[in-house]
Design a protein around this motif. Structure first.
Motif, short mmCIF file in Angstrom:
data_model
loop_
_atom_site.label_atom_id
_atom_site.label_comp_id
_atom_site.label_asym_id
_atom_site.label_seq_id
_atom_site.Cartn_x
_atom_site.Cartn_y
_atom_site.Cartn_z
N GLN A 176 0.83 -1.20 0.00
CA GLN A 176 0.00 0.00 0.00
C GLN A 176 0.87 1.25 0.00
O GLN A 176 0.60 2.22 -0.73
N ALA A 177 1.93 1.22 0.81
CA ALA A 177 2.85 2.37 0.84
C ALA A 177 3.52 2.56 -0.51
O ALA A 177 3.68 3.69 -0.99
N ALA A 178 3.93 1.45 -1.14
CA ALA A 178 4.58 1.54 -2.44
C ALA A 178 3.64 2.13 -3.48
O ALA A 178 4.04 2.96 -4.31
N ARG A 179 2.37 1.72 -3.43
CA ARG A 179 1.40 2.26 -4.39
C ARG A 179 1.16 3.75 -4.15
O ARG A 179 1.10 4.54 -5.10
N GLU A 180 1.03 4.13 -2.88
CA GLU A 180 0.77 5.54 -2.57
C GLU A 180 1.93 6.43 -2.99
O GLU A 180 1.73 7.56 -3.46
N LEU A 181 3.13 5.93 -2.85
CA LEU A 181 4.32 6.71 -3.22
C LEU A 181 4.72 6.52 -4.67
O LEU A 181 5.68 7.15 -5.14
N GLU A 182 4.00 5.65 -5.40
CA GLU A 182 4.34 5.33 -6.78
C GLU A 182 5.80 4.94 -6.89
O GLU A 182 6.56 5.38 -7.76
#
Length: 336
Positions: free
Chosen positions: A37-43
């Motif tokens: 989720q963090a990776a997706r939010e930070l692209e």
């Protein structure tokens, strides 16, 4: 954004974040989801230097397919996997599920970086998905479709459709029905090219198209059977039917035979693909070499990984296969 930023956002160490993004089995499910989720939010886009996955070092190729049960995908996958295996490369297979699963796959794609290349089999992508593919930073190859400027291997859909239609017109048919296929998961160039061929062939023959003669269905034999029933229900049914695929054509044949129509004496039928069942059922068709497309796509991947030049657009020829389901229209038997 780097791995440390992802780790801080997820509240874990960089080592844990790295293992989670690699789908390490010893990372708790909740932790893995938090990191993703963090990776997706930070692209976040994985760095090949940071992960030690520089191009050509993983020995793995990702192959993405929308379907596994359909003949073309299985045949293309067989050709692709055999060629990759012979080159010492492993294959990671990703089957796209429903719309939610497909979105999740493309969302996570730039952070994976666990492969040297990605091969897309027989489906189109939208602008957002194409952008995600571009960001992964590895070679992208398409088979049975085209994706932006990335190398591709495919047939000429329009040319295949013209081979089928020109055959029916040469036999003397003038009232030709088309059972068109619609599948949002596939490359839209497939139905578009095959439908364009139908209308262009009629125009070249000076035949005014009748919209009642076109039925659009999903890509399955059952849909082809229903479409043939609809065409037979017309006040003036077609003397020939051009189906977008052999699977659809096989369904049309079932309806014709159950309704007591003789094929091709009463109605001719032709498809596209040369499905294995086409020869058994004596179906006239336009053959496309599915396994060869997979092999050629694998060759493009292998050449790209070796730093060799690759052909950006490989068009595999199709060929007309005349069998027992196509003949002259009623009233023209024995005409030269």
């Amino acid at each position: 954004m780097n791995l440390a930023d992802v780790a801080r956002r997820a509240g874990v160490s960089s080592a844990t974040a790295s293992r989670a993004l690699s789908d390490h089995p010893h990372v708790a499910v909740a932790t893995r989801e938090r990191v993703w989720q963090a990776a997706r939010e930070l692209e976040y886009v994985a760095s090949p230097d940071a992960t030690g996955l520089a191009r050509g070092t993983t020995g793995r190729v990702a192959v993405v397919v929308p379907h596994l049960a359909r003949w073309w995908f299985g045949a293309a996958l067989e050709g692709l996997s055999g060629a990759l295996r012979a080159a010492g490369l492993d294959l990671l297979l990703y089957r796209l599920g429903d719309a939610e699963a497909r979105q999740a796959f493309f969302d996570e794609l730039p952070a994976r970086r666990r492969v040297d290349a990605v091969v897309l089999l027989g489906f189109g992508v939208d602008e957002r998905e194409r952008e995600r593919l571009d960001r992964i930073g590895v070679g992208i190859v398409a088979a049975g479709t085209r994706v932006g400027s990335h190398p591709s291997v495919s047939i000429d859909e329009y040319a295949a459709g013209r081979q089928a239609m020109d055959h029916l017109l040469h036999l003397g048919h003038r009232r030709i029905g088309m059972i068109a296929a619609a599948d949002p998961e596939l490359d839209l160039a497939q139905p578009a090219g095959r439908s364009t061929a139908y209308h262009a062939a009629l125009a070249d023959a000076g035949i005014e198209p009748d919209p009642d003669l076109t039925v659009t269905v999903t890509w399955s034999p059952e849909s082809g059977a229903r479409a043939m029933s609809e065409l037979l229900g017309l006040a003036d049914p077609p003397t020939a039917v051009y189906a977008h695929s052999d699977e659809i054509a096989l369904g049309a044949l079932r309806t014709l035979r159950r309704a007591g129509y003789r094929v091709p004496e009463d109605v001719s039928v032709i498809g596209i693909d040369d499905h294995p069942l086409a020869a058994i059922t004596d179906l006239s068709t336009v053959a496309q070499p599915a396994a060869e497309q997979g092999e050629l796509a694998a060759g493009t991947v292998i050449a790209g990984l070796a730093g060799e030049p690759v052909d950006p657009l490989v068009t595999v020829p199709t060929r007309l296969v005349i069998r027992g389901t196509s003949g002259r229209p009623p009233g023209r038997r024995g005409a030269s």
